[in-house]
Design a protein around this motif. Structure first.
Motif, PDB file in Angstrom:
ATOM      1  N   ALA A 182     -38.450  -0.199 -21.115  1.00  0.00           N
ATOM      2  CA  ALA A 182     -37.071  -0.676 -21.153  1.00  0.00           C
ATOM      3  C   ALA A 182     -37.088  -2.163 -21.501  1.00  0.00           C
ATOM      4  O   ALA A 182     -37.704  -2.968 -20.801  1.00  0.00           O
ATOM      5  CB  ALA A 182     -36.380  -0.457 -19.820  1.00  0.00           C
ATOM      6  N   VAL A 183     -36.453  -2.509 -22.613  1.00  0.00           N
ATOM      7  CA  VAL A 183     -36.340  -3.893 -23.070  1.00  0.00           C
ATOM      8  C   VAL A 183     -34.877  -4.302 -22.941  1.00  0.00           C
ATOM      9  O   VAL A 183     -34.013  -3.786 -23.654  1.00  0.00           O
ATOM     10  CB  VAL A 183     -36.808  -4.040 -24.531  1.00  0.00           C
ATOM     11  N   ASN A 184     -34.587  -5.181 -21.986  1.00  0.00           N
ATOM     12  CA  ASN A 184     -33.196  -5.542 -21.666  1.00  0.00           C
ATOM     13  C   ASN A 184     -32.359  -4.289 -21.424  1.00  0.00           C
ATOM     14  O   ASN A 184     -31.195  -4.200 -21.828  1.00  0.00           O
ATOM     15  CB  ASN A 184     -32.572  -6.397 -22.775  1.00  0.00           C
ATOM     16  N   GLY A 185     -32.993  -3.312 -20.783  1.00  0.00           N
ATOM     17  CA  GLY A 185     -32.278  -2.098 -20.416  1.00  0.00           C
ATOM     18  C   GLY A 185     -32.221  -1.030 -21.476  1.00  0.00           C
ATOM     19  O   GLY A 185     -31.627   0.025 -21.252  1.00  0.00           O
ATOM     20  N   SER A 238     -26.085  -1.842 -28.259  1.00  0.00           N
ATOM     21  CA  SER A 238     -26.714  -2.852 -27.404  1.00  0.00           C
ATOM     22  C   SER A 238     -26.656  -4.233 -28.042  1.00  0.00           C
ATOM     23  O   SER A 238     -26.131  -4.409 -29.145  1.00  0.00           O
ATOM     24  CB  SER A 238     -28.176  -2.465 -27.127  1.00  0.00           C
ATOM     25  N   SER A 239     -27.253  -5.189 -27.331  1.00  0.00           N
ATOM     26  CA  SER A 239     -27.293  -6.567 -27.830  1.00  0.00           C
ATOM     27  C   SER A 239     -28.643  -6.907 -28.466  1.00  0.00           C
ATOM     28  O   SER A 239     -28.906  -8.070 -28.745  1.00  0.00           O
ATOM     29  CB  SER A 239     -27.014  -7.543 -26.677  1.00  0.00           C
ATOM     30  N   LEU A 240     -29.494  -5.900 -28.696  1.00  0.00           N
ATOM     31  CA  LEU A 240     -30.825  -6.184 -29.237  1.00  0.00           C
ATOM     32  C   LEU A 240     -30.773  -6.872 -30.597  1.00  0.00           C
ATOM     33  O   LEU A 240     -31.670  -7.634 -30.944  1.00  0.00           O
ATOM     34  CB  LEU A 240     -31.653  -4.899 -29.339  1.00  0.00           C
ATOM     35  N   GLY A 241     -29.740  -6.602 -31.355  1.00  0.00           N
ATOM     36  CA  GLY A 241     -29.628  -7.226 -32.676  1.00  0.00           C
ATOM     37  C   GLY A 241     -29.450  -8.728 -32.620  1.00  0.00           C
ATOM     38  O   GLY A 241     -29.651  -9.413 -33.624  1.00  0.00           O
ATOM     39  N   ASN A 242     -29.095  -9.260 -31.433  1.00  0.00           N
ATOM     40  CA  ASN A 242     -28.919 -10.710 -31.282  1.00  0.00           C
ATOM     41  C   ASN A 242     -30.218 -11.434 -30.934  1.00  0.00           C
ATOM     42  O   ASN A 242     -30.247 -12.665 -30.886  1.00  0.00           O
ATOM     43  CB  ASN A 242     -27.899 -11.000 -30.170  1.00  0.00           C
ATOM     44  N   LEU A 243     -31.280 -10.658 -30.666  1.00  0.00           N
ATOM     45  CA  LEU A 243     -32.537 -11.286 -30.258  1.00  0.00           C
ATOM     46  C   LEU A 243     -33.154 -12.086 -31.400  1.00  0.00           C
ATOM     47  O   LEU A 243     -33.027 -11.735 -32.562  1.00  0.00           O
ATOM     48  CB  LEU A 243     -33.535 -10.220 -29.795  1.00  0.00           C
ATOM     49  N   LYS A 244     -33.850 -13.156 -30.998  1.00  0.00           N
ATOM     50  CA  LYS A 244     -34.574 -13.958 -31.979  1.00  0.00           C
ATOM     51  C   LYS A 244     -35.908 -14.384 -31.393  1.00  0.00           C
ATOM     52  O   LYS A 244     -36.142 -14.277 -30.182  1.00  0.00           O
ATOM     53  CB  LYS A 244     -33.752 -15.172 -32.412  1.00  0.00           C
ATOM     54  N   LYS A 245     -36.783 -14.853 -32.234  1.00  0.00           N
ATOM     55  CA  LYS A 245     -38.125 -15.245 -31.817  1.00  0.00           C
ATOM     56  C   LYS A 245     -38.077 -16.239 -30.655  1.00  0.00           C
ATOM     57  O   LYS A 245     -37.326 -17.203 -30.686  1.00  0.00           O
ATOM     58  CB  LYS A 245     -38.878 -15.870 -32.993  1.00  0.00           C
ATOM     59  N   GLY A 246     -38.871 -15.945 -29.613  1.00  0.00           N
ATOM     60  CA  GLY A 246     -38.944 -16.825 -28.455  1.00  0.00           C
ATOM     61  C   GLY A 246     -38.028 -16.437 -27.314  1.00  0.00           C
ATOM     62  O   GLY A 246     -38.169 -16.964 -26.204  1.00  0.00           O
ATOM     63  N   ALA A 294     -36.486 -14.546 -24.145  1.00  0.00           N
ATOM     64  CA  ALA A 294     -37.052 -13.826 -22.999  1.00  0.00           C
ATOM     65  C   ALA A 294     -36.307 -12.511 -22.820  1.00  0.00           C
ATOM     66  O   ALA A 294     -35.075 -12.469 -22.929  1.00  0.00           O
ATOM     67  CB  ALA A 294     -36.941 -14.668 -21.734  1.00  0.00           C
ATOM     68  N   VAL A 295     -37.050 -11.438 -22.550  1.00  0.00           N
ATOM     69  CA  VAL A 295     -36.444 -10.118 -22.363  1.00  0.00           C
ATOM     70  C   VAL A 295     -36.989  -9.472 -21.096  1.00  0.00           C
ATOM     71  O   VAL A 295     -38.147  -9.651 -20.732  1.00  0.00           O
ATOM     72  CB  VAL A 295     -36.695  -9.199 -23.572  1.00  0.00           C
ATOM     73  N   ASN A 296     -36.135  -8.715 -20.425  1.00  0.00           N
ATOM     74  CA  ASN A 296     -36.548  -7.977 -19.230  1.00  0.00           C
ATOM     75  C   ASN A 296     -37.358  -6.753 -19.632  1.00  0.00           C
ATOM     76  O   ASN A 296     -36.939  -5.998 -20.515  1.00  0.00           O
ATOM     77  CB  ASN A 296     -35.314  -7.526 -18.440  1.00  0.00           C
ATOM     78  N   LEU A 297     -38.501  -6.551 -18.968  1.00  0.00           N
ATOM     79  CA  LEU A 297     -39.373  -5.420 -19.282  1.00  0.00           C
ATOM     80  C   LEU A 297     -39.618  -4.565 -18.045  1.00  0.00           C
ATOM     81  O   LEU A 297     -39.848  -5.085 -16.950  1.00  0.00           O
ATOM     82  CB  LEU A 297     -40.720  -5.906 -19.821  1.00  0.00           C
ATOM     83  N   GLU A 298     -39.563  -3.252 -18.237  1.00  0.00           N
ATOM     84  CA  GLU A 298     -39.915  -2.308 -17.185  1.00  0.00           C
ATOM     85  C   GLU A 298     -40.530  -1.068 -17.810  1.00  0.00           C
ATOM     86  O   GLU A 298     -39.961  -0.493 -18.746  1.00  0.00           O
ATOM     87  CB  GLU A 298     -38.691  -1.892 -16.356  1.00  0.00           C
ATOM     88  N   ARG A 299     -41.683  -0.659 -17.294  1.00  0.00           N
ATOM     89  CA  ARG A 299     -42.275   0.605 -17.723  1.00  0.00           C
ATOM     90  C   ARG A 299     -41.518   1.767 -17.093  1.00  0.00           C
ATOM     91  O   ARG A 299     -40.896   1.618 -16.041  1.00  0.00           O
ATOM     92  CB  ARG A 299     -43.747   0.681 -17.291  1.00  0.00           C
ATOM     93  N   ALA A 300     -41.595   2.930 -17.744  1.00  0.00           N
ATOM     94  CA  ALA A 300     -40.974   4.124 -17.163  1.00  0.00           C
ATOM     95  C   ALA A 300     -41.626   4.428 -15.822  1.00  0.00           C
ATOM     96  O   ALA A 300     -42.825   4.210 -15.625  1.00  0.00           O
ATOM     97  CB  ALA A 300     -41.134   5.307 -18.113  1.00  0.00           C
ATOM     98  N   MET A 301     -40.813   4.941 -14.890  1.00  0.00           N
ATOM     99  CA  MET A 301     -41.326   5.216 -13.554  1.00  0.00           C
ATOM    100  C   MET A 301     -42.204   6.463 -13.546  1.00  0.00           C
ATOM    101  O   MET A 301     -41.851   7.488 -14.136  1.00  0.00           O
ATOM    102  CB  MET A 301     -40.178   5.415 -12.570  1.00  0.00           C
ATOM    103  N   ALA A 302     -43.339   6.365 -12.880  1.00  0.00           N
ATOM    104  CA  ALA A 302     -44.219   7.527 -12.735  1.00  0.00           C
ATOM    105  C   ALA A 302     -43.564   8.548 -11.807  1.00  0.00           C
ATOM    106  O   ALA A 302     -42.769   8.199 -10.930  1.00  0.00           O
ATOM    107  CB  ALA A 302     -45.568   7.096 -12.158  1.00  0.00           C
ATOM    108  N   ALA A 360     -26.413  -1.117 -14.235  1.00  0.00           N
ATOM    109  CA  ALA A 360     -27.572  -1.818 -14.793  1.00  0.00           C
ATOM    110  C   ALA A 360     -27.099  -2.863 -15.795  1.00  0.00           C
ATOM    111  O   ALA A 360     -26.350  -2.550 -16.723  1.00  0.00           O
ATOM    112  CB  ALA A 360     -28.522  -0.832 -15.466  1.00  0.00           C
ATOM    113  N   LEU A 361     -27.514  -4.108 -15.593  1.00  0.00           N
ATOM    114  CA  LEU A 361     -27.210  -5.217 -16.494  1.00  0.00           C
ATOM    115  C   LEU A 361     -28.505  -5.680 -17.141  1.00  0.00           C
ATOM    116  O   LEU A 361     -29.416  -6.159 -16.455  1.00  0.00           O
ATOM    117  CB  LEU A 361     -26.582  -6.394 -15.728  1.00  0.00           C
ATOM    118  N   ASP A 362     -28.604  -5.511 -18.467  1.00  0.00           N
ATOM    119  CA  ASP A 362     -29.853  -5.808 -19.172  1.00  0.00           C
ATOM    120  C   ASP A 362     -31.032  -5.124 -18.481  1.00  0.00           C
ATOM    121  O   ASP A 362     -32.131  -5.674 -18.391  1.00  0.00           O
ATOM    122  CB  ASP A 362     -30.102  -7.312 -19.267  1.00  0.00           C
ATOM    123  N   GLY A 363     -30.777  -3.923 -17.946  1.00  0.00           N
ATOM    124  CA  GLY A 363     -31.823  -3.142 -17.307  1.00  0.00           C
ATOM    125  C   GLY A 363     -32.057  -3.443 -15.844  1.00  0.00           C
ATOM    126  O   GLY A 363     -32.909  -2.819 -15.210  1.00  0.00           O
TER     127      GLY A 363
END
Length: 217
Positions: A42-45, A70-78, A80-88, A139-142
């Motif tokens: 999950a990248v920003n949710g 989503s807002s992923l199209g607004n991302l640019k180099k540098g 910060a994004v929220n990261l979470e792996r899928a739950m086991a 969930a806000l940005d994940g």
């Protein structure tokens, strides 16, 4: 499936956009402890698939539909994004059930400090507000959060210092975009209540309002 408990802040290395899709490259640390090709992150949710890995970076293909939702199209180099792996399957839900399927994009309209907490007020479209209830989950940005206040077009959440410091909300400003995902339980119940039973449906498959009431909904 995710829990909305952010594991770390990653960094956008690049976002290469084509006419209909894009390739997003993210750098991280903790998630690479057991991340494998094909795993969900999950990248920003937004639930994305790791399609290529190199050291502490992974790439993910982002479809046109994802950009619209989503807002992923607004991302640019540098960034910060929220990261979470899928739950086991043997894991513990620390937040709530988050699918990583963004429903809509909201906007930060107010940020207020309240002793050791920070209040964020988000303006959201009607399809989001429909499923918002006080003390309910969103969930806000994940990030799994509890709705503390509601108005006609906005909702507010109160974040503890740990959440602000360990997610991208420590960098949010008024007018910033936020990915929003409603609690899926509410959406499913609403869909079932509005469903017009198909007379051709096999016996025993349909769910009626009486059945839901008897089940306590």
């Amino acid at each position: 499936m995710f829990t909305g408990i952010i594991e770390e802040l990653g960094t956008v290395i690049s976002l290469k956009q084509g006419s209909q899709a894009a390739v997003l490259t993210i750098q991280g640390k903790k998630i690479f402890e057991d991340l494998k090709l094909g795993d969900s992150v999950a990248v920003n949710g937004v639930c994305l698939t790791a399609s290529h890995m190199n050291g502490r970076t992974f790439q993910a293909d982002v479809m046109n539909e994802t950009f619209h939702r989503s807002s992923l199209g607004n991302l640019k180099k540098g960034d910060a994004v929220n990261l979470e792996r899928a739950m086991a399957a043997n894991g513990r839900f620390g937040g709530h059930m988050v699918a990583g399927h963004v429903d809509a994009v909201g906007e930060v309209v107010s940020i207020q400090k309240d002793d050791n907490a920070i209040w964020f007020t988000i303006q959201a479209p009607k399809q989001i507000m429909k499923y918002c209830i006080e003390k309910g989950s969103i969930a806000l940005d994940g990030i799994s959060l509890t709705i503390a206040k509601l108005t006609g077009e906005t909702f507010s959440v109160s974040m503890i210092p740990h959440t602000v410091s360990n997610t991208n909300f420590g960098m949010k400003k008024v007018k910033d975009a936020v990915n929003l995902e409603n609690d899926m339980v509410g959406k499913y119940i609403d869909r079932l209540l509005r469903w017009k039973e198909d007379t051709t449906e096999p016996a025993g498959v349909g769910v009626t309002m009486e059945m839901l009431r008897n089940a306590g909904f």
